[in-house]
Design an enzyme around this catalytic site. Structure first.
Site, PDB file in Angstrom:
ATOM      1  NE  ARG A  83      -2.474   1.222   3.554  1.00  0.00           N
ATOM      2  CZ  ARG A  83      -3.187   1.166   4.671  1.00  0.00           C
ATOM      3  NH1 ARG A  83      -4.484   0.940   4.615  1.00  0.00           N
ATOM      4  NH2 ARG A  83      -2.619   1.312   5.847  1.00  0.00           N
ATOM      5  CE  LYS A 105      -1.977   4.914   6.800  1.00  0.00           C
ATOM      6  NZ  LYS A 105      -2.948   5.714   7.521  1.00  0.00           N
ATOM      7  CD  GLU A 110     -11.544   6.856   5.610  1.00  0.00           C
ATOM      8  OE1 GLU A 110     -11.096   5.745   5.885  1.00  0.00           O
ATOM      9  OE2 GLU A 110     -10.902   7.712   4.986  1.00  0.00           O
TER      10      GLU A 110
HETATM   11  N1  PXG Z   1      -8.915   5.510   7.311  1.00  0.00           N
HETATM   12  C1  PXG Z   1      -7.957   6.436   7.462  1.00  0.00           C
HETATM   13  C2  PXG Z   1      -8.193   7.819   6.970  1.00  0.00           C
HETATM   14  C3  PXG Z   1      -6.749   6.081   8.072  1.00  0.00           C
HETATM   15  O1  PXG Z   1      -5.769   6.984   8.203  1.00  0.00           O
HETATM   16  C4  PXG Z   1      -7.602   3.829   8.378  1.00  0.00           C
HETATM   17  C5  PXG Z   1      -8.766   4.240   7.739  1.00  0.00           C
HETATM   18  C6  PXG Z   1      -7.469   2.397   8.787  1.00  0.00           C
HETATM   19  O2  PXG Z   1      -6.572   1.702   7.923  1.00  0.00           O
HETATM   20  P1  PXG Z   1      -5.666   0.493   8.434  1.00  0.00           P
HETATM   21  O3  PXG Z   1      -4.895   0.072   7.238  1.00  0.00           O
HETATM   22  O4  PXG Z   1      -4.784   1.051   9.518  1.00  0.00           O
HETATM   23  O5  PXG Z   1      -6.571  -0.560   8.943  1.00  0.00           O
HETATM   24  C7  PXG Z   1      -6.555   4.755   8.534  1.00  0.00           C
HETATM   25  C8  PXG Z   1      -5.270   4.376   9.201  1.00  0.00           C
HETATM   26  C9  PXG Z   1      -3.906   7.723  14.206  1.00  0.00           C
HETATM   27  C10 PXG Z   1      -3.540   6.812  13.090  1.00  0.00           C
HETATM   28  O6  PXG Z   1      -2.972   8.172  14.881  1.00  0.00           O
HETATM   29  C11 PXG Z   1      -4.473   6.453  12.155  1.00  0.00           C
HETATM   30  C12 PXG Z   1      -4.115   5.597  11.103  1.00  0.00           C
HETATM   31  C13 PXG Z   1      -2.859   5.122  11.019  1.00  0.00           C
HETATM   32  C14 PXG Z   1      -1.940   5.493  11.967  1.00  0.00           C
HETATM   33  C15 PXG Z   1      -2.268   6.346  13.013  1.00  0.00           C
HETATM   34  O7  PXG Z   1      -5.086   8.008  14.407  1.00  0.00           O
HETATM   35  N2  PXG Z   1      -5.067   5.314  10.218  1.00  0.00           N
END
Ligand code: PXG
Length: 290
Positions: free
Chosen positions: A50, A149, A182
């Protein structure tokens, strides 16, 4: 903590990048957050793939291969002698001039930070989160694909500010059409009767790695996830709701905009998904120490 910067480990106090780095100046770069549990990195190849897709989309050459990135990630955990924690991979455009042109930046910088993360207190996993809808929308795909991301999280940060100011733990984000996309850092799932649903990526959801794990878990439960557009109505009237993310893992959500979801308590299918997710963290891991 030892921080990896471009192939070298540096102590935390000395880990610095240029003030001319376009990651700082323009949010020009990409990142990943990854968990490791009991000496195994959860879905490491998926996270690295990713990261490279995000980089490709923004025309960023990371400069090392995916295999080298996997090795650098494992080496950073080993260097810090950790077994459980969180790892942040950041790839910036690198140092350039005070102008947008990314092609004037010499080369990308790779930063790897191993640490710990606890997004929500334990109590929230037992009793569930409160959500508030944010007026900040997910950017339209024609502006910046929500699948990237990127280091430009200001949109999500502003939404998080709104959620906290409204007394919520997490903010629900809609797309420009008003469909649920989301949350600010997590994907969302709703359960009604026997159906588990989540918004499609085309609604503005990040293709979450934890979201993907729930797809597999749901199949094993005999109730595959339906990817479909829905509005807040479907959350207000759902039996259960939960959020997924690397940092949050799987966490129940029991309230949205002052309405209780179901009976306002985490539901049985959510509990099952939480348990099966925990089990999967061991089985889908790349060993750090061999
Ligand atoms: N949506 C968004 C916008 C994200 O940034 C997710 C969904 C979930 O994806 P994963 O692959 O992690 O299941 C994310 C990931 C934080 C933090 O500090 C958030 C993420 C990653 C790292 C830290 O809130 N989000």
């Amino acid at each position: 903590m030892k921080i990896y910067i471009d192939g070298t480990f540096t102590s935390e106090g000395d880990a610095k990048i240029s003030v001319f780095d376009h990651g700082l100046l323009y949010g020009d770069g990409v990142f990943e957050g990854i968990r490791f549990y009991s000496g195994g990195v959860y879905k490491l190849p998926e996270h690295i793939a990713r990261l490279y897709d995000s980089a490709k989309a923004i025309h960023l050459d990371i400069g090392i291969s995916q295999d080298e990135m996997i090795e650098a990630t494992l080496a950073t955990i080993r260097e810090n002698e950790l077994h459980d924690g969180y790892i942040r991979l950041v790839v910036t455009r690198g140092a350039g001039g005070l102008g947008l042109n990314p092609f004037l930046c010499e080369k990308a910088s790779v930063i790897i930070i191993a640490s710990r993360i606890q997004l929500y207190p334990e109590e929230k996993y037992t009793n569930g989160l409160k959500m508030a809808t944010c007026s900040t929308r997910r950017p339209a795909p024609a502006a910046l694909s929500p699948s990237v991301k990127s280091l430009n999280y200001l949109n999500n940060v502003m939404a998080k500010v709104e959620a906290i100011n409204a007394g919520g733990d997490e903010g629900l984000m809609l797309n420009e059409q008003g469909y649920v996309a989301e949350c600010t850092g997590d994907n969302i799932f709703v359960i009604k009767g026997r159906c588990i649903s989540t918004p499609p990526v085309s609604a503005g959801a990040l293709p979450g790695i934890t979201r993907g794990a729930i797809f597999d878990i749901a199949v094993s439960l005999g109730r595959p996830v339906r990817e479909e557009m829905f509005t807040r109505y479907e959350i207000y009237t759902a039996d259960e709701c939960f959020l997924t993310g690397t940092a949050a893992e799987v966490i129940p959500a029991v309230e949205l905009d002052g309405r209780l979801i179901g009976d306002g308590k985490p539901g049985p299918i959510t509990a099952e998904c939480m348990k099966l997710f925990k089990d999967s963290t061991i089985s889908c891991a790349t060993p750090v120490y061999t």
